[in-house]
Design an enzyme around this catalytic site. Structure first.
Site, PDB file in Angstrom:
ATOM      1  N   SER A  87       0.817  -1.210   0.000  1.00  0.00           N
ATOM      2  CA  SER A  87       0.000   0.000   0.000  1.00  0.00           C
ATOM      3  C   SER A  87       0.851   1.260   0.000  1.00  0.00           C
ATOM      4  CB  SER A  87      -0.915   0.005   1.225  1.00  0.00           C
ATOM      5  OG  SER A  87      -1.742  -1.133   1.242  1.00  0.00           O
ATOM      6  N   VAL A  91       9.133  -2.576  -3.508  1.00  0.00           N
ATOM      7  CA  VAL A  91      10.346  -3.268  -3.085  1.00  0.00           C
ATOM      8  C   VAL A  91      11.146  -3.664  -4.321  1.00  0.00           C
ATOM      9  CG1 VAL A  91      11.313  -5.164  -1.742  1.00  0.00           C
ATOM     10  CG2 VAL A  91       9.103  -4.174  -1.081  1.00  0.00           C
ATOM     11  N   ASP A 207      -0.134  -8.447  11.200  1.00  0.00           N
ATOM     12  CA  ASP A 207      -0.415  -8.629   9.772  1.00  0.00           C
ATOM     13  C   ASP A 207       0.207  -9.930   9.266  1.00  0.00           C
ATOM     14  OD1 ASP A 207      -1.644  -7.912   7.416  1.00  0.00           O
ATOM     15  OD2 ASP A 207      -0.026  -6.606   6.731  1.00  0.00           O
TER      16      ASP A 207
END
EC number: 2.7.11.1
Length: 352
Positions: A87, A91, A207
């Protein structure tokens, strides 16, 4: 043994089918996006406000604001290709000109001036520093800021993530359409060891999901992406992907037990390879202890079913803890086997 949950929880099977059945329909959806062109060197414009975070911790991880550097840190890397996107950040796989090694470099998608967004990136850096080195944690090496963008240099886990492995299992010709159980126990061993270290450091990940469980080059599973996590004393209201979210987070109850639920439902996905619901009655049923398993499927042992039920207990105070999970009989035998295999491998390397 505890009885199996009420199978009528998922009476309408139209929404709860195996990934193998839906694979053709979702082929386009699951296809990886084209890799965009990556920046050569990030801009050197001065930052508005230097980030207030320690420049070095006990693990030796450094954070440099632009005012503390004489040249662009990004110029120390050759950016090879994009390997992931979330979000807030992208990377990249990058090669260091300093030591010639490959790393993952995470770059915020846009300059971060807004306080809450900056704090989330800082939190990921600080928690990475706090965790230091562990065999089942994707290590944070260094972090810096350029042009308002925040960069984090991390250990490269280029063999993909657990979600990739689940998708490959679906596509395998003549296979089960899911991971074999012996492999599930081995992966659980890696994740549980990493999560134990996270909780020992006073951190909740919040998460845990297949996309955030990364494979190293030697096949070890590591926990990554600490951008949502919170400290056990912080009173943060962070929460991750709702598909894997513990029910108590809806009531702002944040405890390490939330990670156990998320790991439990991840384990459920690994065992069944069901497409997990994001909302609706099926989502609620899974958080009320109504956990159906495929009928007439002897590929899932009772040991694994019982453990999943313990980990997904709707009452977070009665959910199995990470300490009890590591002592679970079946997992203990897997841990012992992995240790003996690792010891034998090291001895062979020494002798031969």
């Amino acid at each position: 043994m505890r009885p199996l949950p009420d199978q009528s929880a998922f009476e309408d099977k139209s929404e709860l089918v195996s990934k193998k059945q839906k694979n053709e329909d979702e082929n386009n959806e699951n296809r990886s996006p084209e890799t965009p062109r990556t920046p050569k060197v990030c801009p050197k414009t001065p930052t508005k406000t230097p980030l207030r975070t320690p420049t070095k911790n006990q693990a030796g991880v450094q954070f440099l604001t632009q005012k503390k550097r004489t040249k662009s840190c990004s110029s120390h890397f050759e950016y090879i290709n994009q390997i992931g996107e979330g979000s807030f950040a992208k990377v990249y796989k990058a090669r260091s000109f300093v030591d010639g090694r490959l790393y993952a470099v995470k770059k915020s998608k846009k300059p971060i001036w807004e306080t809450s967004e900056r704090n989330q990136h800082i939190q990921e850096i600080e928690n990475g520093m706090k965790l230091g080195h562990h065999n089942n944690i994707a290590q944070v090496m260094c972090a810096w800021e350029e042009g308002g963008h925040i960069f984090i240099q991390m250990e490269l886990c280029e063999r993909g993530n657990l979600k990739d492995a689940l998708n490959l299992a679906v596509q395998e010709e003549g296979g089960l359409g899911k991971l074999p159980e012996y492999m599930i126990w081995q992966y659980l061993c890696d994740i549980a060891n990493g999560l134990s270290h996270v909780h020992e450091k006073g951190i909740m990940h919040l998460d845990i999901k297949p996309e955030n469980l990364l494979f190293s080059n030697d096949g070890v599973l590591k926990i990554g992406d600490f951008g949502v996590c919170s400290t056990t004393t912080g009173g943060d209201d962070s929460e991750g992907d709702q598909i894997y979210m513990a029910p108590e987070l809806l009531n702002d109850i944040h405890t390490p037990s939330a990670d156990i639920f998320s790991l439990g439902i991840t384990l459920y996905e690994m065992a069944t390879n069901y497409n997990l619901p994001q909302k609706g009655q099926w989502w609620r049923n899974l958080r009320e202890g109504k956990i159906p398993f495929p009928e007439n499927d002897d590929s899932i042992s009772q040991d694994l079913k019982d453990l999943i039920i313990l980990m997904m207990n709707p009452d977070h105070t009665k959910r199995i803890t990470i300490q009890s999970l590591l002592k679970y009989d079946k997992l203990q035998s897997v841990i012992t086997l992995k240790r003996s295999t690792s010891t034998l491998y090291r001895l062979q390397r020494k002798l031969f």
